[in-house]
Design a protein around this motif. Structure first.
Motif, PDB file in Angstrom:
ATOM      1  N   GLU A 257     -38.025   0.919  12.736  1.00 44.41           N
ATOM      2  CA  GLU A 257     -38.935   2.025  11.821  1.00 44.41           C
ATOM      3  C   GLU A 257     -40.524   1.683  12.166  1.00 44.41           C
ATOM      4  O   GLU A 257     -40.873   1.277  12.803  1.00 44.41           O
ATOM      5  N   GLY A 258     -40.931   3.269  12.429  1.00 39.74           N
ATOM      6  CA  GLY A 258     -41.565   3.185  12.447  1.00 39.74           C
ATOM      7  C   GLY A 258     -42.124   3.848  14.609  1.00 39.74           C
ATOM      8  O   GLY A 258     -41.453   3.800  15.102  1.00 39.74           O
ATOM      9  N   SER A 259     -43.534   2.932  14.693  1.00 39.59           N
ATOM     10  CA  SER A 259     -43.314   2.653  16.876  1.00 39.59           C
ATOM     11  C   SER A 259     -43.558   1.272  16.770  1.00 39.59           C
ATOM     12  O   SER A 259     -43.916   0.652  16.483  1.00 39.59           O
ATOM     13  N   THR A 260     -42.328   1.539  17.688  1.00 34.45           N
ATOM     14  CA  THR A 260     -41.682   0.211  17.990  1.00 34.45           C
ATOM     15  C   THR A 260     -41.653   0.211  19.832  1.00 34.45           C
ATOM     16  O   THR A 260     -41.086   1.140  20.211  1.00 34.45           O
ATOM     17  N   VAL A 261     -42.293  -0.272  20.795  1.00 34.62           N
ATOM     18  CA  VAL A 261     -41.616  -0.793  21.895  1.00 34.62           C
ATOM     19  C   VAL A 261     -41.834  -1.953  22.609  1.00 34.62           C
ATOM     20  O   VAL A 261     -41.779  -3.360  21.688  1.00 34.62           O
ATOM     21  N   ILE A 262     -41.340  -2.247  24.309  1.00 28.35           N
ATOM     22  CA  ILE A 262     -40.882  -3.476  24.808  1.00 28.35           C
ATOM     23  C   ILE A 262     -41.880  -3.329  25.761  1.00 28.35           C
ATOM     24  O   ILE A 262     -41.210  -2.031  26.354  1.00 28.35           O
ATOM     25  N   LEU A 263     -42.249  -4.909  26.088  1.00 24.65           N
ATOM     26  CA  LEU A 263     -43.089  -4.852  27.193  1.00 24.65           C
ATOM     27  C   LEU A 263     -42.155  -5.616  28.121  1.00 24.65           C
ATOM     28  O   LEU A 263     -41.512  -6.559  27.626  1.00 24.65           O
ATOM     29  N   ARG A 264     -41.556  -4.432  29.371  1.00 21.07           N
ATOM     30  CA  ARG A 264     -40.635  -5.601  30.081  1.00 21.07           C
ATOM     31  C   ARG A 264     -41.294  -5.523  31.522  1.00 21.07           C
ATOM     32  O   ARG A 264     -41.149  -4.161  32.160  1.00 21.07           O
ATOM     33  N   ASP A 265     -41.099  -5.904  31.962  1.00 21.32           N
ATOM     34  CA  ASP A 265     -41.573  -6.103  33.791  1.00 21.32           C
ATOM     35  C   ASP A 265     -42.807  -5.397  34.179  1.00 21.32           C
ATOM     36  O   ASP A 265     -42.842  -4.317  34.783  1.00 21.32           O
ATOM     37  N   ASP A 266     -43.893  -5.086  33.297  1.00 22.84           N
ATOM     38  CA  ASP A 266     -45.105  -4.858  33.352  1.00 22.84           C
ATOM     39  C   ASP A 266     -44.815  -3.159  32.959  1.00 22.84           C
ATOM     40  O   ASP A 266     -45.853  -2.545  32.780  1.00 22.84           O
ATOM     41  N   ILE A 267     -44.020  -2.819  32.233  1.00 19.18           N
ATOM     42  CA  ILE A 267     -43.554  -1.553  31.156  1.00 19.18           C
ATOM     43  C   ILE A 267     -43.645  -1.800  30.161  1.00 19.18           C
ATOM     44  O   ILE A 267     -42.660  -2.215  29.754  1.00 19.18           O
ATOM     45  N   ARG A 268     -43.995  -0.639  29.575  1.00 19.58           N
ATOM     46  CA  ARG A 268     -44.007  -0.451  28.292  1.00 19.58           C
ATOM     47  C   ARG A 268     -42.785   0.868  28.294  1.00 19.58           C
ATOM     48  O   ARG A 268     -43.037   2.198  28.582  1.00 19.58           O
ATOM     49  N   SER A 269     -41.627   0.468  26.707  1.00 18.44           N
ATOM     50  CA  SER A 269     -40.648   1.768  26.657  1.00 18.44           C
ATOM     51  C   SER A 269     -41.178   1.707  25.318  1.00 18.44           C
ATOM     52  O   SER A 269     -41.335   0.717  24.688  1.00 18.44           O
ATOM     53  N   PRO A 270     -40.362   2.934  24.752  1.00 18.58           N
ATOM     54  CA  PRO A 270     -39.090   2.749  23.115  1.00 18.58           C
ATOM     55  C   PRO A 270     -38.607   2.426  22.997  1.00 18.58           C
ATOM     56  O   PRO A 270     -37.840   1.750  23.884  1.00 18.58           O
ATOM     57  N   LEU A 271     -39.061   1.284  22.018  1.00 22.09           N
ATOM     58  CA  LEU A 271     -37.554  -0.061  21.067  1.00 22.09           C
ATOM     59  C   LEU A 271     -37.042   0.427  20.357  1.00 22.09           C
ATOM     60  O   LEU A 271     -36.989   0.925  19.288  1.00 22.09           O
ATOM     61  N   LEU A 272     -35.572   1.798  20.658  1.00 25.22           N
ATOM     62  CA  LEU A 272     -34.939   2.094  19.767  1.00 25.22           C
ATOM     63  C   LEU A 272     -33.672   1.676  18.958  1.00 25.22           C
ATOM     64  O   LEU A 272     -33.457   1.003  19.606  1.00 25.22           O
ATOM     65  N   ILE A 273     -32.384   2.503  18.680  1.00 24.15           N
ATOM     66  CA  ILE A 273     -31.866   1.538  17.876  1.00 24.15           C
ATOM     67  C   ILE A 273     -30.567   1.368  18.622  1.00 24.15           C
ATOM     68  O   ILE A 273     -30.852   2.448  19.079  1.00 24.15           O
ATOM     69  N   GLY A 274     -29.910   0.538  18.984  1.00 27.69           N
ATOM     70  CA  GLY A 274     -29.151  -0.043  20.391  1.00 27.69           C
ATOM     71  C   GLY A 274     -29.551  -0.260  21.660  1.00 27.69           C
ATOM     72  O   GLY A 274     -29.039  -0.670  22.575  1.00 27.69           O
ATOM     73  N   THR A 275     -30.955  -0.289  21.511  1.00 31.16           N
ATOM     74  CA  THR A 275     -31.375  -0.928  22.727  1.00 31.16           C
ATOM     75  C   THR A 275     -31.612  -2.057  23.602  1.00 31.16           C
ATOM     76  O   THR A 275     -31.301  -2.793  22.482  1.00 31.16           O
ATOM     77  N   SER A 276     -30.990  -2.607  24.243  1.00 31.64           N
ATOM     78  CA  SER A 276     -30.819  -4.080  25.099  1.00 31.64           C
ATOM     79  C   SER A 276     -32.105  -4.487  24.850  1.00 31.64           C
ATOM     80  O   SER A 276     -33.262  -4.432  25.371  1.00 31.64           O
ATOM     81  N   VAL A 277     -32.196  -6.235  24.510  1.00 36.24           N
ATOM     82  CA  VAL A 277     -33.500  -6.570  24.800  1.00 36.24           C
ATOM     83  C   VAL A 277     -32.679  -7.963  25.577  1.00 36.24           C
ATOM     84  O   VAL A 277     -31.528  -8.645  26.052  1.00 36.24           O
TER      85      VAL A 277
END
Length: 209
Positions: free
Chosen positions: A36-56
């Motif tokens: 819900e809302g604004s969610t991101v993931i920081l991986r290998d120094d890169i920020r990307s949108p975090l959406l339903i189905g995104t692998s962690v």
């Protein structure tokens, strides 16, 4: 002040000690099942949108914005939900393929999370902040970083809360909470009032079941 200036040194060190492997070299440990809302993931120094189905993956840092929430479900059925304005790193998530034993550690940098641990028996599932570690083998609880330290609320089962500075620990039953300030023992477990419980659960949203 930059991000490094806002993160406690002990947790910052955990973020910086990352192996040479990138996400492409690793297997995912979970996936997003609610967002819900604004969610991101920081991986290998890169920020990307975090959406339903995104692998962690292990070492990912999950970040949520104002009025935002996200839930990650892991391979053993356990889940972690992050409430608004939270930042939490998946420091470790290992499932033994032979015995099914899970070793999970999340490092909270800010905000609030709700942990739902599905595996009983051997293994460990812990959420740590700068002042406290909350851990259990099969239970449900919330942990929130507050101006005074860390607040933990037990929801199901039994959860142990330990001070990272003194080593003292308390055990929470359902509806009991404790607060852990820097350099102090956890406060004795008490049953939280309805207003405090309702506020906490509104922030993290419903459990993933």
């Amino acid at each position: 002040m930059g991000l490094a200036g806002r993160i406690p040194p002990l947790l910052l060190a955990g973020l910086l000690i990352a192996g040479p492997a990138t996400a492409a070299d690793r297997a995912p440990v979970g996936r997003v099942v609610r967002q819900e809302g604004s969610t991101v993931i920081l991986r290998d120094d890169i920020r990307s949108p975090l959406l339903i189905g995104t692998s962690v993956f292990t070492s990912d840092v999950i970040e949520t914005g104002f009025a935002s929430r996200v839930t990650v479900q892991f391979g053993d059925g356990s889940s972690l939900s992050a409430g608004p304005e939270s930042r939490v790193q998946v420091s470790d998530y290992t499932i033994d393929p032979q015995g099914g034993r899970t070793s999970a550690l999340f490092s909270m940098l800010s905000g609030i999370v709700r942990a739902v641990v599905r595996q009983a028996g051997l293994g460990s599932f812990a959420v740590q902040t700068d002042t406290a570690v909350a851990s259990a083998r099969s239970t449900e609880w919330t942990a929130e970083i507050t101006p005074a330290g860390t607040a933990v609320l037990g929801l199901e089962g039994v959860v142990e809360v330990r001070s990272r500075s003194t080593g003292a620990a308390v055990t929470l039953a359902p509806s009991q909470g404790t607060d852990v300030a820097a350099g102090r023992d956890p406060t004795p477990p008490v049953t939280w009032g309805a207003a405090r419980v309702d506020r906490t659960l509104r922030l993290v949203g419903p459990a993933n079941r």
